[in-house]
Design a protein around this motif. Structure first.
Motif, short mmCIF file in Angstrom:
data_model
loop_
_atom_site.label_atom_id
_atom_site.label_comp_id
_atom_site.label_asym_id
_atom_site.label_seq_id
_atom_site.Cartn_x
_atom_site.Cartn_y
_atom_site.Cartn_z
N MET A 27 11.45 -2.52 -7.74
CA MET A 27 10.65 -1.63 -8.55
C MET A 27 11.46 -1.01 -9.68
N HIS A 28 12.74 -0.74 -9.41
CA HIS A 28 13.58 -0.11 -10.43
C HIS A 28 13.79 -1.01 -11.64
N TYR A 29 13.60 -2.33 -11.49
CA TYR A 29 13.91 -3.26 -12.57
C TYR A 29 12.69 -3.98 -13.11
N SER A 30 11.50 -3.43 -12.84
CA SER A 30 10.31 -3.96 -13.50
C SER A 30 9.92 -2.97 -14.59
N GLY A 31 9.33 -3.48 -15.64
CA GLY A 31 9.00 -2.61 -16.76
C GLY A 31 7.89 -3.20 -17.60
N ARG A 83 0.84 -1.21 0.00
CA ARG A 83 0.00 0.00 0.00
C ARG A 83 0.88 1.26 0.00
N GLU A 84 1.96 1.20 0.75
CA GLU A 84 2.85 2.36 0.83
C GLU A 84 3.54 2.64 -0.51
N LEU A 85 3.87 1.58 -1.24
CA LEU A 85 4.59 1.74 -2.50
C LEU A 85 3.67 1.73 -3.72
N LYS A 130 2.54 2.59 -9.52
CA LYS A 130 1.57 3.11 -10.49
C LYS A 130 2.15 4.29 -11.26
N HIS A 131 2.80 5.21 -10.56
CA HIS A 131 3.36 6.40 -11.18
C HIS A 131 4.42 6.04 -12.23
N ASN A 132 5.21 5.00 -11.93
CA ASN A 132 6.27 4.58 -12.86
C ASN A 132 5.82 3.47 -13.81
N ARG A 133 4.51 3.16 -13.77
CA ARG A 133 3.94 2.14 -14.66
C ARG A 133 4.66 0.80 -14.52
N ARG A 134 4.81 0.41 -13.27
CA ARG A 134 5.46 -0.86 -12.96
C ARG A 134 4.42 -1.85 -12.46
N ASP A 135 4.65 -3.14 -12.74
CA ASP A 135 3.75 -4.19 -12.31
C ASP A 135 4.38 -4.98 -11.16
N LEU A 136 3.51 -5.44 -10.26
CA LEU A 136 3.96 -6.26 -9.13
C LEU A 136 3.10 -7.50 -9.04
N PHE A 137 3.75 -8.66 -9.08
CA PHE A 137 3.06 -9.94 -8.92
C PHE A 137 3.23 -10.38 -7.47
N VAL A 138 2.13 -10.80 -6.83
CA VAL A 138 2.16 -11.20 -5.42
C VAL A 138 1.54 -12.58 -5.27
N ARG A 150 8.46 -7.70 -14.41
CA ARG A 150 7.69 -7.22 -13.27
C ARG A 150 8.47 -7.54 -11.99
N ALA A 151 8.13 -6.87 -10.93
CA ALA A 151 8.64 -7.23 -9.63
C ALA A 151 7.74 -8.34 -9.07
#
Length: 226
Positions: free
Chosen positions: A125-129, A82-84, A89-97, A133-134
Motif C-alpha cells: 500500500m505504501h508504494y501504490s499511487g 476488507r480490513e485494509l 481509500k483514505h490514502n487514495r491508493r488502488d488495488l488490483f486483484v 497500484r498494489a
C-alpha cells in the motif's frame, strides 16, 4: 534471546497503545479536521496493536497451538482486503486483484495466513499511487497455491532478498531503501509461513518487488469450497 527481548517489548507496548486508542475514541464531537485526526490515531494504534499481537504469536508458535486445516485462500484474502479497505481509500491508493486458482482450499492456519497476507499487502500500500497500484494475485503454482503481492516501490535490498529467497528472515530488520516498508512485518510473515510449511519468497523487479507465499493444496473436499 533476541526474539524474547522483542516479545518483552511487545508486551510493554500493548497497554499504552490500547490506552491511546481508547483516548482517541473518547473525545467528544469535533469538527471535520478533528474527526480526521481522531480517525488517524485510531487507525495507527489499531495497526500497531495488531503487529504487537503478531509478535506475541511468534513465541506461541513453539507451543503448536495453531491448528492446520483446510482454508479457503480467497476468503482469507477477501477478509484482509476488507480490513485494509479504509486505509487504501483514505490514502487514495488502488488495488488490483485477480484470482485464477482452481484449487480453492489450502492447508494452513487461517489466523496466521491472514497475518501473512495483511503484512505483505500493507507494505504494498505504501508504494501504490496515482500512476501505480498494489496488486494481489492468487494462482495455482505447481502443487501449491501462490499468493503474490506486487508493489512498485524501490527495489528490495539484495541481503533482504537473499533471506526471503532462503525462505525466512532471521530477525526483524530495517529496510533503508524502502522507508515505508516494515522489516518487522516481513519477519512475522516469514515465521508464520514456515510454521505452516509454506514457502515464502520475493522477486526483485526494476520497478518494485513481489512478495509471495506458496501454500500446500488441501486434498480434502469441502462443501464450503467456494
Amino acid at each position: 534471546m533476541e526474539v524474547d527481548g522483542i516479545l518483552v517489548a511487545a508486551h510493554e507496548l500493548k497497554a499504552p497503545l490500547a490506552v491511546l486508542r481508547q483516548l482517541a475514541l473518547s473525545f467528544d464531537e469535533m469538527n471535520s479536521t478533528g474527526e480526521h485526526i481522531r480517525a488517524e490515531m485510531v487507525d495507527v494504534s489499531e495497526r500497531a496493536i495488531k503487529q504487537v499481537n503478531d509478535l506475541i504469536k511468534v513465541k506461541r508458535l513453539e507451543d503448536g497451538l495453531f491448528v492446520m486445516e483446510p482454508v479457503s485462500v480467497r476468503a482469507v484474502c477477501d477478509d484482509v482486503m476488507r480490513e485494509l479497505y479504509y486505509l487504501f481509500k483514505h490514502n487514495r491508493r488502488d488495488l488490483f486483484v485477480k484470482y485464477s486458482n482452481r484449487s480453492k482450499l489450502v492447508m494452513a492456519n487461517r489466523e496466521l495466513l491472514h497475518s501473512v497476507v495483511y503484512n505483505f499487502l500493507l507494505n504494498a500500500m505504501h508504494y501504490s499511487g496515482e500512476e501505480t497500484r498494489a496488486e494481489l494475485r492468487v494462482k495455482d503454482y505447481h502443487d501449491t497455491v501462490r499468493v503474490t503481492i506486487r508493489d512498485y516501490g524501490p527495489t528490495l535490498p539484495m541481503d533482504v532478498w537473499k533471506e526471503m529467497r532462503r525462505g525466512w528472515i532471521e530477525k526483524p530488520t530495517s529496510i533503508a531503501m524502502r522507508p515505508g516498508s516494515s522489516g518487522l512485518g516481513l519477519f512475522i510473515a516469514s515465521k508464520f509461513s514456515r510454521y505452516m510449511n509454506a514457502e515464502v519468497g520475493a522477486v526483485r523487479h526494476r520497478d518494485g518487488t513481489s512478495f509471495y507465499v506458496n501454500l500446500p493444496i488441501s486434498k480434502q473436499v469441502s462443501l464450503f469450497d467456494l
